[in-house]
Design an enzyme around this catalytic site. Structure first.
Site, short mmCIF file in Angstrom:
data_model
loop_
_atom_site.label_atom_id
_atom_site.label_comp_id
_atom_site.label_asym_id
_atom_site.label_seq_id
_atom_site.Cartn_x
_atom_site.Cartn_y
_atom_site.Cartn_z
N SER A 118 2.96 15.88 -8.96
CA SER A 118 3.64 14.79 -9.15
C SER A 118 2.82 13.84 -8.09
CB SER A 118 5.04 14.63 -8.67
OG SER A 118 5.93 13.53 -8.60
N ASP A 172 9.21 13.39 -19.75
CA ASP A 172 9.05 12.55 -18.08
C ASP A 172 9.69 11.48 -18.56
OD1 ASP A 172 8.41 12.45 -15.51
OD2 ASP A 172 7.10 13.75 -15.71
N HIS A 203 10.03 16.21 -15.93
CA HIS A 203 9.62 16.21 -15.14
C HIS A 203 9.50 17.94 -14.23
CE1 HIS A 203 6.61 13.72 -11.59
NE2 HIS A 203 7.68 14.14 -10.62
#
Length: 222
Positions: A118, A172, A203
């Site tokens: 991320s 996601d 995610h």
């Protein structure tokens, strides 16, 4: 726990005298402990002892979360269009210090993998592609390429041929798959060697991703 520059670090070694290093940055609101379990999930015995380094991001106010102070590598605006260039470059300098520390301790850049999830993925790409010495590889999980418009001018020739592992979840809802696909396409357009993976997940990280990453790490650290 140790420190490098202004970052605290979590370190684990799979044996004495590590021959390779994996530096892995966490995502927004997390800390280095987030990916510590990965050490036991990977089987890198063929590489020899490996040092895992998990830097902790500083705690800063994050605009998209109402200014709440949390661990973050950089700020995120509500519309996500305006990038926090100052914050990105500040964190890049801190991660460069971590890489320099590994080199000083005897693990050269070409035996070091820079990875992230991320926001940590953004930092791995931002730092790794501009790093002045060749790295073993760059890993970007569930993230994107920040400051994309400056990469062509700022990239390091040393890492032009460095293998890149990119992975993303097809469901996601934090960072859209399309943003990661755009990252892949931008890197390939600049001639980078990208190994792309997408998975039926949100995610997060899944078992198949870990298995694919394991194979890739064995290859780049062989």
């Amino acid at each position: 726990m140790s420190e490098s520059a202004n970052l605290s670090l979590i370190e684990l070694e799979t044996g004495p005298g590590p021959r390779a290093a994996i530096v892995l940055m966490h995502g927004l609101g997390a800390d280095g402990n987030d990916f510590v379990p990965l050490v036991d999930e990977l089987d890198l015995g063929a590489v020899g002892p490996v040092r895992f380094v998990f830097p902790n991001a500083p705690s800063i106010p994050v605009t998209i979360n109402g200014g709440y102070v949390m661990p973050a590598w950089y700020d995120i605006a509500p519309d996500r269009a305006r990038e926090d260039e100052a914050g990105l470059r500040h964190s890049r300098a801190a991660i460069e210090a971590v890489l320099a520390r590994e080199a000083a301790r005897g693990i050269p850049p070409e035996r070091t993998v820079l990875a992230g999830f991320s926001q940590g993925c953004a930092m791995a790409l931002l730092t790794g592609l501009r790093h002045g010495q060749r790295l073993a590889g760059i890993v970007g999980m569930s993230g994107y390429l920040p400051l994309a418009g400056t990469l062509a001018a700022e990239r390091s020739e040393a890492n032009q041929a460095t293998p890149i592992f990119l992975a993303h979840g097809r469901q996601d809802d934090v960072i859209a798959l399309e943003r990661s696909l755009a990252t892949r396409d931008a890197l390939q357009a600049l001639g980078y060697r990208v190994q792309w993976h997408d998975y039926p997940m949100g995610h997060s990280v899944c078992a198949q991703e870990v298995a694919d990453l394991n194979r890739w790490l064995l290859d780049v650290l062989a």
